[in-house]
Scaffold this motif. Structure first.
Motif, mmCIF file in Angstrom:
data_model
loop_
_atom_site.group_PDB
_atom_site.id
_atom_site.type_symbol
_atom_site.label_atom_id
_atom_site.label_comp_id
_atom_site.label_asym_id
_atom_site.label_seq_id
_atom_site.Cartn_x
_atom_site.Cartn_y
_atom_site.Cartn_z
ATOM 1 N N GLY A 195 8.480 -2.179 3.671
ATOM 2 C CA GLY A 195 7.211 -1.694 3.167
ATOM 3 C C GLY A 195 7.381 -0.537 2.203
ATOM 4 N N CYS A 196 6.274 -0.141 1.618
ATOM 5 C CA CYS A 196 6.299 0.912 0.597
ATOM 6 C C CYS A 196 6.395 2.310 1.192
ATOM 7 N N TRP A 197 5.665 2.546 2.275
ATOM 8 C CA TRP A 197 5.511 3.906 2.770
ATOM 9 C C TRP A 197 6.587 4.276 3.787
ATOM 10 N N ASN A 233 2.405 1.457 6.679
ATOM 11 C CA ASN A 233 2.383 0.104 6.123
ATOM 12 C C ASN A 233 1.554 -0.865 6.961
ATOM 13 N N PRO A 239 -3.061 -1.349 5.557
ATOM 14 C CA PRO A 239 -3.222 -1.554 4.111
ATOM 15 C C PRO A 239 -4.485 -0.882 3.577
ATOM 16 N N ASP A 265 -2.067 1.815 -2.604
ATOM 17 C CA ASP A 265 -0.835 1.103 -2.277
ATOM 18 C C ASP A 265 -0.146 0.599 -3.547
ATOM 19 N N ARG A 266 -0.933 0.094 -4.495
ATOM 20 C CA ARG A 266 -0.343 -0.370 -5.756
ATOM 21 C C ARG A 266 0.272 0.798 -6.533
ATOM 22 N N ALA A 284 1.547 3.549 -5.322
ATOM 23 C CA ALA A 284 2.784 3.959 -4.676
ATOM 24 C C ALA A 284 3.936 3.019 -5.029
ATOM 25 N N LYS A 317 -2.613 8.948 1.240
ATOM 26 C CA LYS A 317 -2.562 7.838 2.205
ATOM 27 C C LYS A 317 -2.815 8.370 3.614
#
Length: 317
Positions: free
Chosen positions: A150-152, A163, A166, A172-173, A175, A287
């Motif tokens: 995931g991103c975070w 993650n 959402p 999210d985009r 990041a 976030k």
């Protein structure tokens, strides 16, 4: 980490590592750690900091001691990190000298210059990362390059997987794009420097326009220079209250002053990486604010919406 300041654990730790028992509590504070100012029976005034044990704490204390020894304005470490309480608790404590006095820097027009000069001095005086034990993992607000799914990254002050929640989709985009931009600009081959990753106003004290003390040395990190500088430039005005982070203009002023302070202006790609790193910090904080909900969280998101495009543009995006 619940205990009373007159507990056997606290008395025992002070006697064992400082050579004297606590006689009076001067103050208590803390967020991720418990911080206790105490006067010892021999008259010394010290600050004891108690938090979950971590391998990186030894390097953090070494950096703090190195800087204090070279005249940088920070408390001198006195003891630790050393286990606190039962071994099964996995808790560690440190002690440092108590530096009373000073206040937050009044936001004069040259406040970004003063903060940047102090930060440049810190980076210049810090020991090389290669001379230290581990400083991994980096705090998540500068840990954009984590290796988790995931991103975070794992948040510092929330017991949840970011993650697994959402949204907002635009955040999210953003990041994802910032992580990719930072990978382009700094990559894995960029030499790390040692610095303070949480260089906020709430962690500094000033006497007029002279910095009296920088606190919160658990936030030492070894990261590429633009990551640390960009993070500081984005949050140096933060007092702990919502919406006190740096404006776009204040961030730009900090970055220009940092180049002067280090004796060499930031290059184009360095500046872009700084802006991207600052945007990562602000996105990470947004976030968490979104998950906490409430009016403060909504205000944090609204402010980032208003600044994200300009910060992204300055990152070369």
């Amino acid at each position: 980490m619940g205990f009373d300041t007159d507990s056997a654990d606290f008395f025992g730790w002070c006697r064992r590592h400082l050579g004297a028992a606590p006689a009076a509590v001067l103050f208590e504070s803390g967020h991720l750690s418990r911080v206790i100012g105490t006067r010892l029976a021999d008259g010394r005034e010290v600050v004891v900091k108690i938090r979950p044990a971590a391998a990186r704490l030894a390097a953090c204390v070494r950096v703090q001691g190195h800087l204090a020894g070279r005249g940088f304005p920070c408390p001198r470490p006195l003891a630790g990190p050393a286990p606190f309480g039962p071994a099964t608790a996995a808790v560690a404590a440190t002690a440092e000298e108590y530096l009373p006095g000073g206040g937050r820097l009044v936001p004069w027009s040259d406040a970004p210059d003063r903060f940047a000069e102090v930060f440049a001095e810190l980076v210049a005086l810090a020991p090389p990362a290669s001379a230290l034990p581990t400083l991994s993992p980096a705090p998540p607000w500068v840990g954009w390059d984590h290796d988790r799914p995931g991103c975070w990254p794992v948040p510092d002050d929330l017991d949840t997987d970011l993650n697994a929640h959402p949204g907002p989709a635009w955040l999210d985009r953003l990041a994802v794009r910032v992580r990719a931009r930072l990978a382009e600009l700094v990559g894995s081959g960029c030499r790390p420097v040692v610095g303070h990753s949480d260089f906020e106003a709430q962690n500094t004290r000033w006497a007029g326009r002279s910095c009296r003390a920088v606190h919160d040395w658990d936030s030492v990190a070894a990261r590429p220079e633009p990551i640390l500088v960009g993070a500081a430039a984005a949050v140096f005005t933060a007092t702990g209250a919502p919406l006190t982070e740096a404006t776009v203009d204040q961030t730009g002023q900090f970055l220009a002053a940092y180049g002067v302070g280090r004796g060499r202006p930031l290059g184009r790609d360095e500046k872009r990486a700084c802006w991207a790193a600052g945007l990562w910090v602000r996105a990470f904080n947004a976030k968490k604010a979104w998950l906490r909900a409430g009016p403060d969280g909504a205000a944090v998101l609204d402010r980032l919406v208003g600044e994200a495009a300009e910060r992204w543009h300055r990152a070369g995006g």
